[in-house]
Design a protein around this motif. Structure first.
Motif, PDB file in Angstrom:
ATOM      1  N   HIS A  24     -10.528   3.848   8.848  1.00 28.65           N
ATOM      2  CA  HIS A  24      -9.817   5.098   9.102  1.00 28.65           C
ATOM      3  C   HIS A  24      -9.142   5.068  10.472  1.00 28.65           C
ATOM      4  O   HIS A  24      -8.009   5.539  10.628  1.00 28.65           O
ATOM      5  N   GLU A  25      -9.824   4.522  11.472  1.00 30.18           N
ATOM      6  CA  GLU A  25      -9.259   4.448  12.817  1.00 30.18           C
ATOM      7  C   GLU A  25      -8.025   3.547  12.862  1.00 30.18           C
ATOM      8  O   GLU A  25      -7.086   3.799  13.615  1.00 30.18           O
ATOM      9  N   GLN A  26      -8.030   2.496  12.057  1.00 34.42           N
ATOM     10  CA  GLN A  26      -6.922   1.544  12.052  1.00 34.42           C
ATOM     11  C   GLN A  26      -5.768   1.974  11.151  1.00 34.42           C
ATOM     12  O   GLN A  26      -4.652   1.472  11.283  1.00 34.42           O
ATOM     13  N   HIS A  27      -6.066   2.898  10.248  1.00 38.78           N
ATOM     14  CA  HIS A  27      -5.037   3.336   9.296  1.00 38.78           C
ATOM     15  C   HIS A  27      -3.967   4.159  10.006  1.00 38.78           C
ATOM     16  O   HIS A  27      -4.269   5.092  10.734  1.00 38.78           O
ATOM     17  N   ARG A  28      -2.726   3.807   9.795  1.00 40.29           N
ATOM     18  CA  ARG A  28      -1.605   4.549  10.342  1.00 40.29           C
ATOM     19  C   ARG A  28      -0.938   5.328   9.211  1.00 40.29           C
ATOM     20  O   ARG A  28      -0.283   4.735   8.348  1.00 40.29           O
ATOM     21  N   LYS A  29      -1.140   6.606   9.252  1.00 41.22           N
ATOM     22  CA  LYS A  29      -0.635   7.459   8.181  1.00 41.22           C
ATOM     23  C   LYS A  29       0.885   7.457   8.156  1.00 41.22           C
ATOM     24  O   LYS A  29       1.539   7.637   9.192  1.00 41.22           O
ATOM     25  N   LYS A  30       1.440   7.250   6.980  1.00 43.66           N
ATOM     26  CA  LYS A  30       2.901   7.198   6.837  1.00 43.66           C
ATOM     27  C   LYS A  30       3.462   8.587   6.573  1.00 43.66           C
ATOM     28  O   LYS A  30       2.823   9.414   5.922  1.00 43.66           O
ATOM     29  N   SER A  31       4.672   8.801   7.079  1.00 43.90           N
ATOM     30  CA  SER A  31       5.288  10.123   7.018  1.00 43.90           C
ATOM     31  C   SER A  31       6.288  10.225   5.867  1.00 43.90           C
ATOM     32  O   SER A  31       7.216   9.400   5.780  1.00 43.90           O
ATOM     33  N   PRO A  32       6.141  11.218   5.009  1.00 49.94           N
ATOM     34  CA  PRO A  32       7.142  11.439   3.949  1.00 49.94           C
ATOM     35  C   PRO A  32       8.525  11.724   4.512  1.00 49.94           C
ATOM     36  O   PRO A  32       9.535  11.310   3.931  1.00 49.94           O
ATOM     37  N   VAL A  33       8.593  12.432   5.651  1.00 50.05           N
ATOM     38  CA  VAL A  33       9.885  12.751   6.279  1.00 50.05           C
ATOM     39  C   VAL A  33      10.584  11.463   6.735  1.00 50.05           C
ATOM     40  O   VAL A  33      11.789  11.281   6.505  1.00 50.05           O
ATOM     41  N   THR A  34       9.803  10.578   7.357  1.00 49.32           N
ATOM     42  CA  THR A  34      10.369   9.293   7.802  1.00 49.32           C
ATOM     43  C   THR A  34      10.894   8.498   6.620  1.00 49.32           C
ATOM     44  O   THR A  34      11.986   7.909   6.685  1.00 49.32           O
ATOM     45  N   ALA A  35      10.145   8.489   5.529  1.00 47.21           N
ATOM     46  CA  ALA A  35      10.569   7.757   4.326  1.00 47.21           C
ATOM     47  C   ALA A  35      11.871   8.333   3.782  1.00 47.21           C
ATOM     48  O   ALA A  35      12.777   7.592   3.380  1.00 47.21           O
ATOM     49  N   GLY A  36      11.994   9.682   3.772  1.00 45.69           N
ATOM     50  CA  GLY A  36      13.209  10.321   3.280  1.00 45.69           C
ATOM     51  C   GLY A  36      14.414   9.991   4.136  1.00 45.69           C
ATOM     52  O   GLY A  36      15.500   9.677   3.616  1.00 45.69           O
ATOM     53  N   ILE A  37      14.241  10.022   5.455  1.00 45.84           N
ATOM     54  CA  ILE A  37      15.347   9.723   6.374  1.00 45.84           C
ATOM     55  C   ILE A  37      15.779   8.264   6.234  1.00 45.84           C
ATOM     56  O   ILE A  37      16.988   7.951   6.208  1.00 45.84           O
TER      57      ILE A  37
END
Length: 280
Positions: free
Chosen positions: A170-183
């Motif tokens: 969990h500490e190493q996981h970098r959550k991906k952003s839906p907004v970033t993916a859309g842009i």
């Protein structure tokens, strides 16, 4: 001699009557006839002692637990008194039931009532609380509870290591952003899906958008804006372009939800194993 024999028989019958249906209920539960056990308990009119009622509530809680009627199971387990040998087991499983149902505050309150004076029970208590904090999103607090459980104890060793691995992941996981993916997909079609981890779908989307875009441009250059082919391929391109952006956003949400669900299920699984090892 005859009088002694009659006296023994009388005492045995009196004892059997005082026990009511508890041996039969225990037999049903141990044999896996959980619905039948619940039915017998519900129709049993015997006037039991306080200790016997503890046994009845324990068996009823266990039958409901085995049938995955977790709320009903908790209700029965919580009626077991602290003088019963089933007390700690009942409250730990009642706490796990509420954890599984997502009622984390209720689970904490239940576990706070277990008898923690014996060290192995204290370790189990801290272990279960660690998992609850993880499930509730309180990861730093989860680590604090986990550090209170020695890794070298025989019963919890593997589960402590497993929760530590989950915590590190969990500490190493970098959550991906839906907004970033859309842009990203708005700028370069398909790149948002590649960012989300769907490389194949991203490349396919990129090729499709570029292909329809080039065809539209070629028809526009040769025949003008109002040409039927220009309008047709332009419409297809526009739909694909918008779908590509929306699909990138959804892809990230789906992948993150799948990750969270996988972690959630792993934690619940690890919390359940030591309960069986401690009390079975």
């Amino acid at each position: 001699m005859r009088y002694i024999f009659l006296l023994v028989i009388t005492l045995l019958l009196t004892f059997a009557q005082s026990q009511g249906q508890i041996p039969f209920i225990r037999h049903l539960v141990n044999s896996g006839f959980y619905e039948e056990a619940i039915f017998v308990i519900g129709n049993d009119q015997t006037d039991y002692s306080a200790q016997q009622k503890d046994s009845i509530n324990y068996y009823k809680g266990w039958a409901h637990y085995s049938l995955k009627n977790l709320q009903e199971s908790s209700s029965s387990f919580l009626k077991v008194s602290d003088s019963s040998p089933f007390y700690n087991k009942s409250f730990f499983f009642a706490g796990y039931n509420q954890t599984y149902l997502g009622n984390y505050n209720e689970a904490r309150n239940i576990l706070d009532r277990v008898n923690k004076r014996v060290e192995p029970i204290l370790w189990l208590y801290n272990f279960e609380l660690s998992g609850i904090e993880m499930l509730d999103g309180n990861w730093p607090r989860a680590k604090q509870f986990l550090e209170l459980v020695p890794e070298d104890n025989a019963v919890l060793n593997r589960q402590v290591l497993a929760l530590n691995e989950i915590w590190k992941e969990h500490e190493q996981h970098r959550k991906k952003s839906p907004v970033t993916a859309g842009i990203m997909s708005a700028i370069i079609p398909g790149s948002g899906k590649i960012y989300a981890g769907n490389t194949g779908a991203g490349i396919a989307s990129m090729i499709g958008n570029i292909g329809f875009g080039l065809i539209t441009w070629e028809n526009y250059r040769k025949s003008g804006l109002m040409d039927v082919k220009t309008i047709l391929f332009g419409s297809i391109f526009a739909v694909n372009y918008v779908s590509n952006i929306y699909g990138s956003i959804v892809s990230v949400k789906v992948i993150e939800n799948e990750y969270e669900n996988a972690i959630h299920n792993q934690i619940l699984f690890q919390l359940h194993i030591p309960l069986r090892n401690f009390f079975d």
